[in-house]
Design an enzyme around this catalytic site. Structure first.
Site, PDB file in Angstrom:
ATOM      1  N   ASP A 161       0.855  -1.189   0.000  1.00  0.00           N
ATOM      2  CA  ASP A 161       0.000   0.000   0.000  1.00  0.00           C
ATOM      3  C   ASP A 161       0.890   1.237   0.000  1.00  0.00           C
ATOM      4  O   ASP A 161       1.054   1.927   1.016  1.00  0.00           O
ATOM      5  CB  ASP A 161      -0.928  -0.025   1.211  1.00  0.00           C
ATOM      6  CG  ASP A 161      -1.866  -1.220   1.178  1.00  0.00           C
ATOM      7  OD1 ASP A 161      -2.391  -1.517   0.095  1.00  0.00           O
ATOM      8  OD2 ASP A 161      -2.062  -1.854   2.229  1.00  0.00           O
ATOM      9  N   LYS A 209       0.264  -8.044  -2.358  1.00  0.00           N
ATOM     10  CA  LYS A 209      -1.080  -7.471  -2.504  1.00  0.00           C
ATOM     11  C   LYS A 209      -1.000  -6.093  -3.137  1.00  0.00           C
ATOM     12  O   LYS A 209      -0.256  -5.220  -2.676  1.00  0.00           O
ATOM     13  CB  LYS A 209      -1.787  -7.351  -1.153  1.00  0.00           C
ATOM     14  CG  LYS A 209      -3.210  -6.756  -1.264  1.00  0.00           C
ATOM     15  CD  LYS A 209      -3.904  -6.684   0.082  1.00  0.00           C
ATOM     16  CE  LYS A 209      -3.586  -5.420   0.844  1.00  0.00           C
ATOM     17  NZ  LYS A 209      -4.294  -4.215   0.328  1.00  0.00           N
ATOM     18  N   ASP A 243      -6.624  -6.449  -4.615  1.00  0.00           N
ATOM     19  CA  ASP A 243      -7.643  -6.187  -3.597  1.00  0.00           C
ATOM     20  C   ASP A 243      -8.390  -4.894  -3.935  1.00  0.00           C
ATOM     21  O   ASP A 243      -8.156  -3.847  -3.328  1.00  0.00           O
ATOM     22  CB  ASP A 243      -6.957  -6.088  -2.227  1.00  0.00           C
ATOM     23  CG  ASP A 243      -7.956  -5.967  -1.093  1.00  0.00           C
ATOM     24  OD1 ASP A 243      -9.132  -6.351  -1.282  1.00  0.00           O
ATOM     25  OD2 ASP A 243      -7.562  -5.490  -0.005  1.00  0.00           O
ATOM     26  N   LEU A 244      -9.324  -4.977  -4.897  1.00  0.00           N
ATOM     27  CA  LEU A 244     -10.072  -3.796  -5.332  1.00  0.00           C
ATOM     28  C   LEU A 244     -11.458  -3.703  -4.708  1.00  0.00           C
ATOM     29  O   LEU A 244     -12.156  -2.716  -4.882  1.00  0.00           O
ATOM     30  CB  LEU A 244     -10.195  -3.790  -6.859  1.00  0.00           C
ATOM     31  CG  LEU A 244      -8.871  -3.701  -7.624  1.00  0.00           C
ATOM     32  CD1 LEU A 244      -9.143  -3.614  -9.120  1.00  0.00           C
ATOM     33  CD2 LEU A 244      -8.040  -2.510  -7.158  1.00  0.00           C
ATOM     34  N   LYS A 245     -11.888  -4.764  -3.997  1.00  0.00           N
ATOM     35  CA  LYS A 245     -13.165  -4.739  -3.281  1.00  0.00           C
ATOM     36  C   LYS A 245     -14.307  -4.268  -4.191  1.00  0.00           C
ATOM     37  O   LYS A 245     -15.022  -3.307  -3.882  1.00  0.00           O
ATOM     38  CB  LYS A 245     -13.063  -3.862  -2.032  1.00  0.00           C
ATOM     39  CG  LYS A 245     -12.040  -4.343  -1.017  1.00  0.00           C
ATOM     40  CD  LYS A 245     -11.980  -3.417   0.194  1.00  0.00           C
ATOM     41  CE  LYS A 245     -11.059  -3.987   1.268  1.00  0.00           C
ATOM     42  NZ  LYS A 245      -9.635  -3.992   0.874  1.00  0.00           N
ATOM     43  N   LEU A 246     -14.480  -4.957  -5.305  1.00  0.00           N
ATOM     44  CA  LEU A 246     -15.503  -4.575  -6.277  1.00  0.00           C
ATOM     45  C   LEU A 246     -16.894  -4.588  -5.644  1.00  0.00           C
ATOM     46  O   LEU A 246     -17.243  -5.494  -4.895  1.00  0.00           O
ATOM     47  CB  LEU A 246     -15.467  -5.538  -7.466  1.00  0.00           C
ATOM     48  CG  LEU A 246     -14.121  -5.667  -8.196  1.00  0.00           C
ATOM     49  CD1 LEU A 246     -14.222  -6.707  -9.304  1.00  0.00           C
ATOM     50  CD2 LEU A 246     -13.664  -4.329  -8.748  1.00  0.00           C
ATOM     51  N   HIS A 247     -17.690  -3.571  -5.989  1.00  0.00           N
ATOM     52  CA  HIS A 247     -19.039  -3.468  -5.432  1.00  0.00           C
ATOM     53  C   HIS A 247     -19.854  -2.557  -6.345  1.00  0.00           C
ATOM     54  O   HIS A 247     -19.745  -1.340  -6.286  1.00  0.00           O
ATOM     55  CB  HIS A 247     -18.989  -2.904  -4.010  1.00  0.00           C
ATOM     56  CG  HIS A 247     -20.285  -3.029  -3.268  1.00  0.00           C
ATOM     57  ND1 HIS A 247     -20.416  -2.667  -1.953  1.00  0.00           N
ATOM     58  CD2 HIS A 247     -21.504  -3.478  -3.641  1.00  0.00           C
ATOM     59  CE1 HIS A 247     -21.657  -2.887  -1.537  1.00  0.00           C
ATOM     60  NE2 HIS A 247     -22.335  -3.372  -2.556  1.00  0.00           N
ATOM     61  N   ASP A 248     -20.674  -3.170  -7.204  1.00  0.00           N
ATOM     62  CA  ASP A 248     -21.448  -2.405  -8.183  1.00  0.00           C
ATOM     63  C   ASP A 248     -22.540  -3.328  -8.718  1.00  0.00           C
ATOM     64  O   ASP A 248     -22.720  -4.441  -8.224  1.00  0.00           O
ATOM     65  CB  ASP A 248     -20.528  -1.906  -9.308  1.00  0.00           C
ATOM     66  CG  ASP A 248     -21.032  -0.606  -9.941  1.00  0.00           C
ATOM     67  OD1 ASP A 248     -22.264  -0.466 -10.099  1.00  0.00           O
ATOM     68  OD2 ASP A 248     -20.202   0.246 -10.295  1.00  0.00           O
ATOM     69  N   ILE A 249     -23.237  -2.893  -9.752  1.00  0.00           N
ATOM     70  CA  ILE A 249     -24.234  -3.760 -10.364  1.00  0.00           C
ATOM     71  C   ILE A 249     -23.518  -4.953 -11.008  1.00  0.00           C
ATOM     72  O   ILE A 249     -22.340  -4.859 -11.369  1.00  0.00           O
ATOM     73  CB  ILE A 249     -25.085  -3.004 -11.393  1.00  0.00           C
ATOM     74  CG1 ILE A 249     -24.214  -2.473 -12.540  1.00  0.00           C
ATOM     75  CG2 ILE A 249     -25.845  -1.862 -10.720  1.00  0.00           C
ATOM     76  CD1 ILE A 249     -25.018  -1.873 -13.683  1.00  0.00           C
ATOM     77  N   PRO A 250     -24.208  -6.083 -11.140  1.00  0.00           N
ATOM     78  CA  PRO A 250     -23.545  -7.279 -11.661  1.00  0.00           C
ATOM     79  C   PRO A 250     -22.814  -7.081 -12.985  1.00  0.00           C
ATOM     80  O   PRO A 250     -21.699  -7.601 -13.161  1.00  0.00           O
ATOM     81  CB  PRO A 250     -24.697  -8.279 -11.800  1.00  0.00           C
ATOM     82  CG  PRO A 250     -25.658  -7.873 -10.724  1.00  0.00           C
ATOM     83  CD  PRO A 250     -25.594  -6.376 -10.699  1.00  0.00           C
ATOM     84  N   HIS A 251     -23.405  -6.353 -13.918  1.00  0.00           N
ATOM     85  CA  HIS A 251     -22.767  -6.146 -15.220  1.00  0.00           C
ATOM     86  C   HIS A 251     -21.409  -5.471 -15.076  1.00  0.00           C
ATOM     87  O   HIS A 251     -20.429  -5.869 -15.718  1.00  0.00           O
ATOM     88  CB  HIS A 251     -23.685  -5.293 -16.115  1.00  0.00           C
ATOM     89  CG  HIS A 251     -23.075  -4.933 -17.427  1.00  0.00           C
ATOM     90  ND1 HIS A 251     -22.907  -5.850 -18.459  1.00  0.00           N
ATOM     91  CD2 HIS A 251     -22.564  -3.756 -17.882  1.00  0.00           C
ATOM     92  CE1 HIS A 251     -22.332  -5.257 -19.480  1.00  0.00           C
ATOM     93  NE2 HIS A 251     -22.112  -3.988 -19.163  1.00  0.00           N
ATOM     94  N   THR A 288     -11.738  -5.161   8.657  1.00  0.00           N
ATOM     95  CA  THR A 288     -11.092  -5.348   9.965  1.00  0.00           C
ATOM     96  C   THR A 288     -10.972  -4.048  10.747  1.00  0.00           C
ATOM     97  O   THR A 288     -10.628  -4.068  11.926  1.00  0.00           O
ATOM     98  CB  THR A 288      -9.697  -5.978   9.799  1.00  0.00           C
ATOM     99  OG1 THR A 288      -8.943  -5.231   8.844  1.00  0.00           O
ATOM    100  CG2 THR A 288      -9.807  -7.420   9.335  1.00  0.00           C
ATOM    101  N   ARG A 336      -1.003  -8.799  13.008  1.00  0.00           N
ATOM    102  CA  ARG A 336       0.097  -8.014  13.546  1.00  0.00           C
ATOM    103  C   ARG A 336       1.023  -8.921  14.360  1.00  0.00           C
ATOM    104  O   ARG A 336       0.569  -9.592  15.293  1.00  0.00           O
ATOM    105  CB  ARG A 336      -0.418  -6.887  14.459  1.00  0.00           C
ATOM    106  CG  ARG A 336      -1.191  -5.792  13.712  1.00  0.00           C
ATOM    107  CD  ARG A 336      -0.261  -4.949  12.905  1.00  0.00           C
ATOM    108  NE  ARG A 336      -0.902  -3.824  12.257  1.00  0.00           N
ATOM    109  CZ  ARG A 336      -1.438  -3.854  11.042  1.00  0.00           C
ATOM    110  NH1 ARG A 336      -1.435  -4.979  10.357  1.00  0.00           N
ATOM    111  NH2 ARG A 336      -1.962  -2.776  10.512  1.00  0.00           N
ATOM    112  N   ARG A 377       2.261  -3.007   6.906  1.00  0.00           N
ATOM    113  CA  ARG A 377       3.221  -2.101   7.545  1.00  0.00           C
ATOM    114  C   ARG A 377       4.286  -2.773   8.417  1.00  0.00           C
ATOM    115  O   ARG A 377       5.439  -2.338   8.402  1.00  0.00           O
ATOM    116  CB  ARG A 377       2.454  -1.035   8.337  1.00  0.00           C
ATOM    117  CG  ARG A 377       1.815   0.018   7.429  1.00  0.00           C
ATOM    118  CD  ARG A 377       0.759   0.848   8.134  1.00  0.00           C
ATOM    119  NE  ARG A 377      -0.485   0.112   8.262  1.00  0.00           N
ATOM    120  CZ  ARG A 377      -1.625   0.656   8.710  1.00  0.00           C
ATOM    121  NH1 ARG A 377      -1.652   1.916   9.088  1.00  0.00           N
ATOM    122  NH2 ARG A 377      -2.724  -0.076   8.785  1.00  0.00           N
TER     123      ARG A 377
END
Length: 242
Positions: free
Chosen positions: A19, A40, A67-75, A131, A192, A222
């Site tokens: 990151d 990652k 790790d883009l955490k996709l969250h949108d309409i299925p298409h 988390t 950790r 980190r």
């Protein structure tokens, strides 16, 4: 409960989170070459560099957890997952809260993208509860359940959608292993090593505790990337697990 991952060496189950900037990521990847297996790429790095950073890390011999955490309409999620898989990602995340149809679309897109590059498929993971969130944070967005209850509910949705596994805190790993079975990927951030700062994480655990609980892979950022000697920090964590 035992899993198929228990016999895999620790260095193949510790995912180092990059990151950071592109230059720092490439420098860290050079240092960790021959030591770490997984890196990652999260939103910070991906939005700065685009798909090319995935290709560059793959060319260095690493597996890439995108790790883009996709969250949108299925298409939209199907198209994004296909593009991510085509870029070379080996593991991809999407929010379970998007629902079964979205998860199934993401799984189909990832499979299609992998097929285009001549591979069998990538690991598709559902994000359960971040988390950084505790019961108070969940309540503030209208979720009345405790984190472990919400994680279990979402894990069952992910299982029914047929994706590879989930992302959750180490504290839920044991319950998830019972829910999802021995073949599921259970990837746990919020890990950790002893003596490390918690940072912005709320539900944390040590590497060895996470694996004993049932995690297939852990994500450590980190404590490795900001260490004076990242390679030594990585090896110390692998040694602690062993």
């Amino acid at each position: 409960m035992l899993s198929i991952f228990d016999e895999i060496p620790a260095r193949e189950r510790v995912i180092v989170a990059l990151d950071c900037s592109r230059d720092e990521a490439l420098s860290l990847s050079e240092a960790l070459r021959g030591h770490a297996t997984w890196l990652k790429v999260g939103m910070t790095l991906y939005y700065s560099c685009g798909p090319s950073i995935v290709s560059e890390l793959r060319e260095k011999g690493f597996k890439v957890f995108l790790d883009l955490k996709l969250h949108d309409i299925p298409h939209q999620v199907r198209g994004a997952a296909e593009a991510a898989a085509r870029s070379g990602a080996d593991m991809l995340t999407m929010h379970v809260a998007g629902g079964p149809e979205m998860l199934e679309a993401g799984r189909a897109g990832a499979a299609a993208g992998s097929a285009e590059r001549g591979e069998d498929g990538i690991v598709t993971l559902g994000i359960t509860v971040l988390t950084s969130m505790d019961a108070s944070a969940l309540s503030s967005v209208g979720v009345p359940r405790a984190p472990e209850e919400q994680v279990a509910l979402l894990a069952d949705v992910a299982k029914q959608a047929g994706i590879s596994g989930v992302v959750a805190s180490p504290r839920e790993a044991a319950a998830l292993r019972s829910i999802l079975g021995e073949y599921a990927y259970i990837v746990t951030p919020g890990v950790r090593p002893e003596g490390s700062e918690k940072g912005d994480q709320s539900r944390v655990s040590t590497p060895s505790e996470a694996f004993r609980a049932g995690a297939s892979h852990i994500v450590v950022g980190r404590p490795i990337t900001q260490a004076k000697d990242p390679v030594q920090a990585f090896e110390r964590i692998c040694g602690e697990i062993a």
